[in-house]
Design an enzyme around this catalytic site. Sequence first.
Site, PDB file in Angstrom:
ATOM      1  N   LYS A   1       0.320  -1.110  -0.420  1.00 55.34           N
ATOM      2  CA  LYS A   1      -0.107   0.103  -0.016  1.00 55.34           C
ATOM      3  C   LYS A   1       0.984   1.048   0.428  1.00 55.34           C
ATOM      4  O   LYS A   1       0.935   2.579  -0.560  1.00 55.34           O
ATOM      5  CB  LYS A   1      -1.405  -0.312   1.425  1.00 55.34           C
ATOM      6  CG  LYS A   1      -2.302  -1.080   0.808  1.00 55.34           C
ATOM      7  CD  LYS A   1      -2.895  -1.031   1.921  1.00 55.34           C
ATOM      8  CE  LYS A   1      -4.556  -1.940   2.353  1.00 55.34           C
ATOM      9  NZ  LYS A   1      -4.955  -1.862   2.891  1.00 55.34           N
TER      10      LYS A   1
ATOM     11  N   LYS B   1      -3.999  -9.780  -6.024  1.00 57.01           N
ATOM     12  CA  LYS B   1      -5.582 -10.273  -5.629  1.00 57.01           C
ATOM     13  C   LYS B   1      -6.526  -9.537  -5.725  1.00 57.01           C
ATOM     14  O   LYS B   1      -6.390  -8.388  -6.376  1.00 57.01           O
ATOM     15  CB  LYS B   1      -5.073  -9.897  -4.087  1.00 57.01           C
ATOM     16  CG  LYS B   1      -5.768 -10.604  -2.569  1.00 57.01           C
ATOM     17  CD  LYS B   1      -5.668 -10.301  -1.887  1.00 57.01           C
ATOM     18  CE  LYS B   1      -5.981  -8.720  -1.171  1.00 57.01           C
ATOM     19  NZ  LYS B   1      -5.834  -8.155  -0.519  1.00 57.01           N
TER      20      LYS B   1
ATOM     21  N   LYS C   1     -11.240  -4.891  -3.085  1.00 54.43           N
ATOM     22  CA  LYS C   1     -12.531  -4.057  -2.955  1.00 54.43           C
ATOM     23  C   LYS C   1     -12.208  -3.147  -3.522  1.00 54.43           C
ATOM     24  O   LYS C   1     -13.286  -1.968  -3.902  1.00 54.43           O
ATOM     25  CB  LYS C   1     -13.207  -3.728  -1.811  1.00 54.43           C
ATOM     26  CG  LYS C   1     -12.657  -4.362  -0.797  1.00 54.43           C
ATOM     27  CD  LYS C   1     -14.236  -4.325   1.444  1.00 54.43           C
ATOM     28  CE  LYS C   1     -13.319  -4.614   1.444  1.00 54.43           C
ATOM     29  NZ  LYS C   1     -12.189  -4.659   2.433  1.00 54.43           N
TER      30      LYS C   1
HETATM   31  P1  TYM Z   1      -9.950  -6.857   4.187  1.00 44.93           P
HETATM   32  O1  TYM Z   1     -10.689  -6.126   4.543  1.00 44.93           O
HETATM   33  O2  TYM Z   1      -9.476  -6.381   3.260  1.00 44.93           O
HETATM   34  O3  TYM Z   1     -10.438  -8.312   3.825  1.00 44.93           O
HETATM   35  C1  TYM Z   1     -11.259  -8.660   4.956  1.00 44.93           C
HETATM   36  C2  TYM Z   1     -11.767 -10.182   4.665  1.00 44.93           C
HETATM   37  O4  TYM Z   1     -11.719 -10.840   3.359  1.00 44.93           O
HETATM   38  C3  TYM Z   1     -10.241 -12.056   2.996  1.00 44.93           C
HETATM   39  N1  TYM Z   1      -9.853 -11.648   1.834  1.00 44.93           N
HETATM   40  C4  TYM Z   1      -9.780 -12.389   0.728  1.00 44.93           C
HETATM   41  N2  TYM Z   1      -9.430 -13.602   0.993  1.00 44.93           N
HETATM   42  C5  TYM Z   1      -9.346 -14.264  -0.449  1.00 44.93           C
HETATM   43  N3  TYM Z   1      -9.430 -14.086  -1.527  1.00 44.93           N
HETATM   44  C6  TYM Z   1      -9.222 -11.814  -1.771  1.00 44.93           C
HETATM   45  N4  TYM Z   1      -9.004 -11.745  -2.915  1.00 44.93           N
HETATM   46  C7  TYM Z   1      -9.546 -11.612  -0.507  1.00 44.93           C
HETATM   47  N5  TYM Z   1      -9.715 -10.277  -0.417  1.00 44.93           N
HETATM   48  C8  TYM Z   1      -9.847 -10.278   0.816  1.00 44.93           C
HETATM   49  C9  TYM Z   1      -8.765 -11.440   3.954  1.00 44.93           C
HETATM   50  O5  TYM Z   1      -8.173 -12.705   3.598  1.00 44.93           O
HETATM   51  C10 TYM Z   1      -9.665 -11.004   5.223  1.00 44.93           C
HETATM   52  O6  TYM Z   1      -9.945 -12.573   5.717  1.00 44.93           O
HETATM   53  N6  TYM Z   1      -6.767  -6.454   8.652  1.00 44.93           N
HETATM   54  C11 TYM Z   1      -7.883  -6.708   8.102  1.00 44.93           C
HETATM   55  C12 TYM Z   1      -9.676  -7.140   8.969  1.00 44.93           C
HETATM   56  C13 TYM Z   1      -9.005  -7.345  10.659  1.00 44.93           C
HETATM   57  C14 TYM Z   1      -9.143  -8.085  11.209  1.00 44.93           C
HETATM   58  C15 TYM Z   1      -9.180  -8.323  12.297  1.00 44.93           C
HETATM   59  C16 TYM Z   1      -9.981 -10.056  10.748  1.00 44.93           C
HETATM   60  C17 TYM Z   1      -9.277  -6.253  10.541  1.00 44.93           C
HETATM   61  N7  TYM Z   1      -9.650  -6.688  12.403  1.00 44.93           N
HETATM   62  C18 TYM Z   1      -9.010  -9.166  13.182  1.00 44.93           C
HETATM   63  C19 TYM Z   1      -8.938 -10.589  11.998  1.00 44.93           C
HETATM   64  C20 TYM Z   1      -8.853 -10.232  12.809  1.00 44.93           C
HETATM   65  C21 TYM Z   1      -8.546  -6.701   6.514  1.00 44.93           C
HETATM   66  O7  TYM Z   1      -7.945  -5.699   6.460  1.00 44.93           O
HETATM   67  O8  TYM Z   1      -9.436  -7.389   5.657  1.00 44.93           O
END
Ligand code: TYM
Length: 339
Positions: free
Chosen positions: A118, A201, A204
Amino acid sequence: MTETLKTKPRVLSGIQPSGNLTIGNYLGALKQWVEVQQEYDCFYCVVDLHAITTPQDPAELRQKSRESAAIYIASGIDPEISTIFVQSQIPAHSELAWMLTCMAPLGWLQRMTQFKDKATKQAQDSIGAGLLNYPALMAADILLYHADLVPVGDDQRQHLEFTRDLAQRFNHLYGETFTLPQVMTPKAGARVMGLDNPTAKMSKSEDAENHAVFLLDDLSRARKKFMRAVTDSHREIRFSDHPDRAGINNLLTIYQAITNESTLDIETGFADKGYGDLKKAVAESVADTLAPLQKKYFELMDEAGYLDSVLKLGREKAAAIANDTLKLAQDRMGFLPPS
Ligand code: TYM
């Protein structure tokens, strides 16, 4: 400590309400969340404090936060069984995050691939320090609930290792306080790739029209995106980790994640078929999943007050646990308790 009050092992996970949720979020996270909710005491968080690590429009952030909670329920999270809440409504998350930030070695934070990715996309002056400190906030989310298991996609593995390392460091310095969580990723769908560029990847925050299929996409639009997915000039429909075959592999993986069929069954099923047939089959399997999800989502958004009552109840339940853990950590670190 709250750890001893657990009736079942705990799960915590979250998704940023920083855009429209994609099938990557569904297959990497939400689908697993639903699968574990009977066996574990689950806490699912709308992580709006994480979303502000990149600039957000206030009205849109509020709207997306509600939408995300509704999508959790529409995907199959049962608020009677699992706890759904909004991160910023529980100040303990921010408070523990600061304590953990102070203990997190800068080198560990700078090594995070997601930060490096990022950070290279933005000018140095415009990167908020939150982007660097983000894993400490994620660690706080997890450690406040003594979570045993964290279901996420592949891209979050490194943050989970960081969380474990930081918890261990705290426990070593101040005495046993936090549970070390295990990561859980799905067998298929842990890393869904962009349909327009299968070497990146699915995200969103990517703008290109055919990059991502969103959970709330109109179904005919979603189908079109699959039909336009980038493939290759080969003919064979087989799973492969060769970079040339990334597009076909991604389509097969999405299909497998949705249908739960074995690799052999899928490859046999498509043995005498063409790429067009595969695209159609994937599009239909995804549309079959999205149709009931969307129906439920729109019902929920129409039902005045329901979502708010779920989030209120979730906040109360989550806050009770989070506040206990925060108090313990504050005591261990040597903060003077209020008299
Ligand atoms: P975030 O918001 O980017 O994504 C949310 C969840 O979706 C999964 N994910 C994917 N899995 C498969 N293929 C993809 N292309 C893909 N894009 C996203 C992510 O792996 C995630 O599980 N830091 C985290 C959010 C968070 C969190 C937490 C997660 C904050 N606190 C505590 C677990 C526990 C994040 O930015 O996810």
